[in-house]
Design a protein around this motif. Structure first.
Motif, PDB file in Angstrom:
ATOM      1  N   ALA A   1      10.486   4.539  10.258  1.00  0.00           N
ATOM      2  CA  ALA A   1       9.868   5.689   9.589  1.00  0.00           C
ATOM      3  C   ALA A   1       8.848   6.350  10.509  1.00  0.00           C
ATOM      4  O   ALA A   1       8.846   7.574  10.665  1.00  0.00           O
ATOM      5  N   ALA A   2       8.014   5.556  11.140  1.00  0.00           N
ATOM      6  CA  ALA A   2       6.979   6.117  12.026  1.00  0.00           C
ATOM      7  C   ALA A   2       7.634   6.874  13.187  1.00  0.00           C
ATOM      8  O   ALA A   2       7.237   7.994  13.526  1.00  0.00           O
ATOM      9  N   ARG A   3       8.670   6.278  13.763  1.00  0.00           N
ATOM     10  CA  ARG A   3       9.364   6.901  14.892  1.00  0.00           C
ATOM     11  C   ARG A   3      10.070   8.187  14.456  1.00  0.00           C
ATOM     12  O   ARG A   3       9.985   9.222  15.124  1.00  0.00           O
ATOM     13  N   GLU A   4      10.760   8.135  13.324  1.00  0.00           N
ATOM     14  CA  GLU A   4      11.545   9.285  12.861  1.00  0.00           C
ATOM     15  C   GLU A   4      10.649  10.441  12.399  1.00  0.00           C
ATOM     16  O   GLU A   4      10.961  11.611  12.654  1.00  0.00           O
ATOM     17  N   ILE A   5       9.535  10.121  11.731  1.00  0.00           N
ATOM     18  CA  ILE A   5       8.589  11.176  11.322  1.00  0.00           C
ATOM     19  C   ILE A   5       8.067  11.883  12.566  1.00  0.00           C
ATOM     20  O   ILE A   5       8.048  13.112  12.654  1.00  0.00           O
ATOM     21  N   ASN A   6       7.693  11.093  13.561  1.00  0.00           N
ATOM     22  CA  ASN A   6       7.139  11.637  14.800  1.00  0.00           C
ATOM     23  C   ASN A   6       8.166  12.451  15.592  1.00  0.00           C
ATOM     24  O   ASN A   6       7.817  13.376  16.321  1.00  0.00           O
ATOM     25  N   TYR A   7       9.455  12.120  15.408  1.00  0.00           N
ATOM     26  CA  TYR A   7      10.529  12.829  16.120  1.00  0.00           C
ATOM     27  C   TYR A   7      10.621  14.281  15.641  1.00  0.00           C
ATOM     28  O   TYR A   7      10.935  15.178  16.425  1.00  0.00           O
TER      29      TYR A   7
ATOM     30  N   GLN B   1       6.053  10.170   0.504  1.00  0.00           N
ATOM     31  CA  GLN B   1       4.924   9.242   0.446  1.00  0.00           C
ATOM     32  C   GLN B   1       4.846   8.583  -0.927  1.00  0.00           C
ATOM     33  O   GLN B   1       5.072   9.256  -1.941  1.00  0.00           O
ATOM     34  N   GLY B   2       4.514   7.316  -0.924  1.00  0.00           N
ATOM     35  CA  GLY B   2       4.342   6.622  -2.201  1.00  0.00           C
ATOM     36  C   GLY B   2       4.217   5.131  -1.976  1.00  0.00           C
ATOM     37  O   GLY B   2       4.334   4.632  -0.860  1.00  0.00           O
ATOM     38  N   GLU B   3       4.014   4.437  -3.088  1.00  0.00           N
ATOM     39  CA  GLU B   3       3.947   2.979  -3.073  1.00  0.00           C
ATOM     40  C   GLU B   3       5.275   2.431  -2.545  1.00  0.00           C
ATOM     41  O   GLU B   3       6.329   2.813  -3.063  1.00  0.00           O
ATOM     42  N   ASN B   4       5.241   1.622  -1.500  1.00  0.00           N
ATOM     43  CA  ASN B   4       6.459   0.970  -0.999  1.00  0.00           C
ATOM     44  C   ASN B   4       7.575   1.996  -0.711  1.00  0.00           C
ATOM     45  O   ASN B   4       8.750   1.779  -1.043  1.00  0.00           O
ATOM     46  N   ALA B   5       7.203   3.113  -0.089  1.00  0.00           N
ATOM     47  CA  ALA B   5       8.089   4.279   0.006  1.00  0.00           C
ATOM     48  C   ALA B   5       9.397   3.997   0.742  1.00  0.00           C
ATOM     49  O   ALA B   5      10.447   4.511   0.347  1.00  0.00           O
ATOM     50  N   VAL B   6       9.378   3.200   1.806  1.00  0.00           N
ATOM     51  CA  VAL B   6      10.601   2.981   2.581  1.00  0.00           C
ATOM     52  C   VAL B   6      11.673   2.333   1.706  1.00  0.00           C
ATOM     53  O   VAL B   6      12.799   2.834   1.592  1.00  0.00           O
TER      54      VAL B   6
ATOM     55  N   ALA C   1       0.833  -1.206   0.000  1.00  0.00           N
ATOM     56  CA  ALA C   1       0.000   0.000   0.000  1.00  0.00           C
ATOM     57  C   ALA C   1       0.870   1.260   0.000  1.00  0.00           C
ATOM     58  O   ALA C   1       2.096   1.183   0.054  1.00  0.00           O
ATOM     59  N   ILE C   2       0.190   2.393  -0.053  1.00  0.00           N
ATOM     60  CA  ILE C   2       0.877   3.680   0.062  1.00  0.00           C
ATOM     61  C   ILE C   2       1.482   3.772   1.462  1.00  0.00           C
ATOM     62  O   ILE C   2       0.844   3.443   2.453  1.00  0.00           O
ATOM     63  N   GLN C   3       2.737   4.200   1.499  1.00  0.00           N
ATOM     64  CA  GLN C   3       3.508   4.215   2.742  1.00  0.00           C
ATOM     65  C   GLN C   3       4.207   5.572   2.844  1.00  0.00           C
ATOM     66  O   GLN C   3       4.394   6.258   1.848  1.00  0.00           O
ATOM     67  N   ARG C   4       4.630   5.905   4.076  1.00  0.00           N
ATOM     68  CA  ARG C   4       5.428   7.122   4.277  1.00  0.00           C
ATOM     69  C   ARG C   4       6.796   6.763   4.818  1.00  0.00           C
ATOM     70  O   ARG C   4       6.937   5.787   5.562  1.00  0.00           O
ATOM     71  N   THR C   5       7.797   7.566   4.458  1.00  0.00           N
ATOM     72  CA  THR C   5       9.129   7.392   5.019  1.00  0.00           C
ATOM     73  C   THR C   5       9.709   8.753   5.374  1.00  0.00           C
ATOM     74  O   THR C   5       9.195   9.791   4.953  1.00  0.00           O
TER      75      THR C   5
END
Ligand code: DAT
Ligand code: MG
Length: 140
Positions: A125-131, A78-83, A2-6
Motif C-alpha cells: 500500500a505504501a509503495r503503490e500510494i507513493n507510485y 483510509q479506515g480501520e484495518n483498511a488493507v 490502527a487507522i490505515q491507508r490502502t
C-alpha cells in the motif's frame, strides 16, 4: 489495529460501464473513506511499472493492455484495518470464486477484467500510494 491507508484502482471494465459510484458506495458502506481520488488514462510505462511483480506471468501483456485501454480511477482509502477490509470487500481475484456482496461478485466480468485493484499488504500500500500520489494530494 490502527487507522490505515490502502491503494485502490477502479479498472477500465468498471469505468467503461459507469460503475465508479456504485463501487465507491460499497467501499464507503464498509467504512472505508476515500481520502484521494483521480481519474487518469494510465500509460503503458506506468502500468508495466505498477505491475512489475507480475512481469514474468503469461498474462502480463494482456494485463498492461487492459489497464491502459480506458480511464481508471486511482484512490487512497483510509479506515480501520483498511488493507484487509478492502481486500474483503473486493472479493477473490476470480469473480467465479468471489463471495456474495463483494465488488468482484457484483461487477467483475472475468479473472482479467475484474473491476478493482487493492494493495495486498501495508508495505504494498505504501509503495503503490507513493507510485501514483503526492502527499499533498491525500487529504485525510
Ligand atoms: P489481485 O488483483 O486479486 O491482487 P493478482 O495480484 O494475483 O490479483 O493479479 C493481478 C491482476 O492480474 C488481477 O487482478 C488480474 C490479473 N490476473 C491475475 N491472474 C490472472 C489470470 N490467471 N489470467 C488473466 N489475468 C490474471
Ligand atoms: Mg495483487
Amino acid at each position: 489495529m490502527a487507522i490505515q491507508r490502502t491503494f485502490s484502482i477502479i479498472k477500465p471494465d468498471a469505468t467503461n460501464r459507469n460503475l465508479t459510484g456504485k463501487i465507491n458506495a460499497v467501499f464507503e458502506d464498509a467504512g472505508l473513506r476515500i481520502v484521494a481520488q483521480k481519474r487518469v488514462r494510465m500509460t503503458a510505462a506506468q502500468a508495466e511499472g505498477f505491475y512489475a511483480e507480475h512481469s514474468e506471468r503469461p498474462f502480463f501483456g494482456e494485463l498492461v493492455e487492459f489497464m491502459t485501454s480506458a480511464p481508471v480511477v486511482l484512490q487512497v482509502l483510509q479506515g480501520e484495518n483498511a488493507v484487509l477490509k478492502h481486500r474483503e470487500v473486493m472479493g477473490a481475484t476470480n469473480p467465479a470464486e468471489a463471495a456474495e456482496g463483494t465488488v468482484r461478485k457484483l461487477f467483475a466480468q472475468s479473472i482479467g477484467e475484474n473491476s478493482v485493484h487493492g494493495s495486498d499488504s501495508a508495505e504494498s500500500a505504501a509503495r503503490e500510494i507513493n507510485y501514483f500520489f503526492r502527499p499533498e494530494e491525500i487529504v485525510g
